[in-house]
Write a protein that holds these residues in place. Structure first.
Motif, PDB file in Angstrom:
ATOM      1  N   LYS A  43       0.809  -1.217   0.000  1.00 31.89           N
ATOM      2  CA  LYS A  43       0.000   0.000   0.000  1.00 31.89           C
ATOM      3  C   LYS A  43       0.842   1.267   0.000  1.00 31.89           C
ATOM      4  N   TYR A  44       1.911   1.276   0.789  1.00 32.01           N
ATOM      5  CA  TYR A  44       2.762   2.473   0.865  1.00 32.01           C
ATOM      6  C   TYR A  44       3.385   2.789  -0.493  1.00 32.01           C
ATOM      7  N   GLN A  45       3.940   1.780  -1.149  1.00 28.65           N
ATOM      8  CA  GLN A  45       4.569   2.001  -2.452  1.00 28.65           C
ATOM      9  C   GLN A  45       3.536   2.400  -3.510  1.00 28.65           C
ATOM     10  N   THR A  46       2.345   1.828  -3.427  1.00 31.10           N
ATOM     11  CA  THR A  46       1.284   2.215  -4.354  1.00 31.10           C
ATOM     12  C   THR A  46       0.921   3.675  -4.158  1.00 31.10           C
ATOM     13  N   ASP A  47       0.776   4.101  -2.904  1.00 31.10           N
ATOM     14  CA  ASP A  47       0.485   5.506  -2.614  1.00 31.10           C
ATOM     15  C   ASP A  47       1.580   6.421  -3.152  1.00 31.10           C
ATOM     16  N   CYS A  48       2.825   6.047  -2.961  1.00 34.01           N
ATOM     17  CA  CYS A  48       3.945   6.848  -3.475  1.00 34.01           C
ATOM     18  C   CYS A  48       3.893   6.932  -4.996  1.00 34.01           C
ATOM     19  N   PHE A  49       3.577   5.826  -5.640  1.00 40.85           N
ATOM     20  CA  PHE A  49       3.564   5.786  -7.102  1.00 40.85           C
ATOM     21  C   PHE A  49       2.438   6.642  -7.684  1.00 40.85           C
ATOM     22  N   ILE A  50       1.242   6.581  -7.092  1.00 40.83           N
ATOM     23  CA  ILE A  50       0.127   7.373  -7.628  1.00 40.83           C
ATOM     24  C   ILE A  50       0.147   8.813  -7.128  1.00 40.83           C
ATOM     25  N   GLY A  51       0.926   9.095  -6.091  1.00 37.16           N
ATOM     26  CA  GLY A  51       1.112  10.468  -5.640  1.00 37.16           C
ATOM     27  C   GLY A  51       0.174  10.957  -4.552  1.00 37.16           C
ATOM     28  N   TYR A  52      -0.589  10.077  -3.971  1.00 31.61           N
ATOM     29  CA  TYR A  52      -1.451  10.474  -2.858  1.00 31.61           C
ATOM     30  C   TYR A  52      -1.842   9.233  -2.060  1.00 31.61           C
ATOM     31  N   ARG A  53      -2.374   9.466  -0.857  1.00 39.43           N
ATOM     32  CA  ARG A  53      -2.805   8.353  -0.007  1.00 39.43           C
ATOM     33  C   ARG A  53      -4.177   7.883  -0.463  1.00 39.43           C
ATOM     34  N   ASN A  54      -4.244   6.645  -0.878  1.00 38.55           N
ATOM     35  CA  ASN A  54      -5.494   6.058  -1.335  1.00 38.55           C
ATOM     36  C   ASN A  54      -6.323   5.634  -0.124  1.00 38.55           C
ATOM     37  N   ASP A  55      -7.516   6.178   0.004  1.00 39.05           N
ATOM     38  CA  ASP A  55      -8.380   5.836   1.140  1.00 39.05           C
ATOM     39  C   ASP A  55      -9.421   4.780   0.783  1.00 39.05           C
ATOM     40  N   GLU A  56      -9.395   4.330  -0.462  1.00 40.98           N
ATOM     41  CA  GLU A  56     -10.374   3.346  -0.899  1.00 40.98           C
ATOM     42  C   GLU A  56      -9.694   1.997  -1.116  1.00 40.98           C
ATOM     43  N   SER A  57     -10.382   1.095  -1.745  1.00 38.72           N
ATOM     44  CA  SER A  57      -9.857  -0.249  -1.977  1.00 38.72           C
ATOM     45  C   SER A  57      -8.613  -0.228  -2.870  1.00 38.72           C
ATOM     46  N   TYR A  58      -7.681  -1.093  -2.537  1.00 36.98           N
ATOM     47  CA  TYR A  58      -6.497  -1.249  -3.374  1.00 36.98           C
ATOM     48  C   TYR A  58      -6.736  -2.290  -4.470  1.00 36.98           C
ATOM     49  N   VAL A  59      -7.909  -2.863  -4.471  1.00 35.69           N
ATOM     50  CA  VAL A  59      -8.304  -3.827  -5.507  1.00 35.69           C
ATOM     51  C   VAL A  59      -9.557  -3.262  -6.166  1.00 35.69           C
ATOM     52  N   SER A  60      -9.346  -2.369  -7.136  1.00 36.01           N
ATOM     53  CA  SER A  60     -10.496  -1.722  -7.757  1.00 36.01           C
ATOM     54  C   SER A  60     -10.135  -1.215  -9.148  1.00 36.01           C
ATOM     55  N   LYS A  61     -11.157  -1.013  -9.948  1.00 38.10           N
ATOM     56  CA  LYS A  61     -10.964  -0.437 -11.280  1.00 38.10           C
ATOM     57  C   LYS A  61     -10.402   0.984 -11.157  1.00 38.10           C
ATOM     58  N   ALA A  62     -10.900   1.732 -10.169  1.00 38.28           N
ATOM     59  CA  ALA A  62     -10.434   3.107  -9.972  1.00 38.28           C
ATOM     60  C   ALA A  62      -8.927   3.149  -9.720  1.00 38.28           C
ATOM     61  N   LEU A  63      -8.437   2.257  -8.864  1.00 40.34           N
ATOM     62  CA  LEU A  63      -7.001   2.257  -8.581  1.00 40.34           C
ATOM     63  C   LEU A  63      -6.207   1.789  -9.801  1.00 40.34           C
ATOM     64  N   SER A  64      -6.746   0.843 -10.561  1.00 41.05           N
ATOM     65  CA  SER A  64      -6.025   0.409 -11.760  1.00 41.05           C
ATOM     66  C   SER A  64      -5.883   1.566 -12.742  1.00 41.05           C
ATOM     67  N   LEU A  65      -6.890   2.417 -12.821  1.00 39.82           N
ATOM     68  CA  LEU A  65      -6.795   3.609 -13.682  1.00 39.82           C
ATOM     69  C   LEU A  65      -5.764   4.591 -13.138  1.00 39.82           C
ATOM     70  N   GLU A  66      -5.693   4.732 -11.818  1.00 38.87           N
ATOM     71  CA  GLU A  66      -4.690   5.606 -11.209  1.00 38.87           C
ATOM     72  C   GLU A  66      -3.283   5.088 -11.513  1.00 38.87           C
ATOM     73  N   LEU A  67      -3.078   3.772 -11.426  1.00 40.29           N
ATOM     74  CA  LEU A  67      -1.778   3.194 -11.773  1.00 40.29           C
ATOM     75  C   LEU A  67      -1.437   3.473 -13.232  1.00 40.29           C
ATOM     76  N   ALA A  68      -2.422   3.345 -14.108  1.00 34.38           N
ATOM     77  CA  ALA A  68      -2.195   3.610 -15.528  1.00 34.38           C
ATOM     78  C   ALA A  68      -1.811   5.070 -15.755  1.00 34.38           C
ATOM     79  N   MET A  69      -2.513   5.983 -15.097  1.00 30.63           N
ATOM     80  CA  MET A  69      -2.200   7.398 -15.266  1.00 30.63           C
ATOM     81  C   MET A  69      -0.829   7.751 -14.703  1.00 30.63           C
ATOM     82  N   ALA A  70      -0.456   7.119 -13.600  1.00 29.48           N
ATOM     83  CA  ALA A  70       0.869   7.383 -13.015  1.00 29.48           C
ATOM     84  C   ALA A  70       1.983   6.851 -13.921  1.00 29.48           C
ATOM     85  N   SER A  71       1.673   5.804 -14.662  1.00 31.36           N
ATOM     86  CA  SER A  71       2.680   5.241 -15.562  1.00 31.36           C
ATOM     87  C   SER A  71       2.982   6.200 -16.685  1.00 31.36           C
TER      88      SER A  71
END
Length: 91
Positions: A63-91
């Motif tokens: 979770k910590y590394q995911t938050d660092c990668f997307i640039g903010y603290r994720n308060d929702e599920s780490y297993v979600s379509k929304a987070l997968s889109l955030e990972l894509a945008m951060a890439s």
């Protein structure tokens, strides 16, 4: 021009076919993945000649590394379509 595509890659387009597709379309690829994503990385690296299109990769797994990668603290599920889109945008 940078395009972000958040979509599953069909298994029949992996390996050599993916390599040819990326070369033919003059793509540049940066992969931000977690879960089973390393399989995609392997299919890129297993075919010689990926340097023209492969820029790099990041695999934030906890979770910590995911938050660092997307640039903010994720308060929702780490297993979600929304987070997968955030990972894509951060890439």
């Amino acid at each position: 021009m940078i395009q972000t595509i958040a979509a599953p890659i069909p298994s029949n387009v992996l390996g050599y076919e993916l390599h040819q597709l990326l070369l033919a379309n003059q793509c540049q690829v940066y992969i931000g993945t977690t879960g089973s994503g390393p399989r995609l990385l392997a299919s890129i690296w297993d075919v010689p000649g990926c340097s023209p299109y492969f820029i790099g990769a990041n695999m934030p797994y906890n979770k910590y590394q995911t938050d660092c990668f997307i640039g903010y603290r994720n308060d929702e599920s780490y297993v979600s379509k929304a987070l997968s889109l955030e990972l894509a945008m951060a890439s």
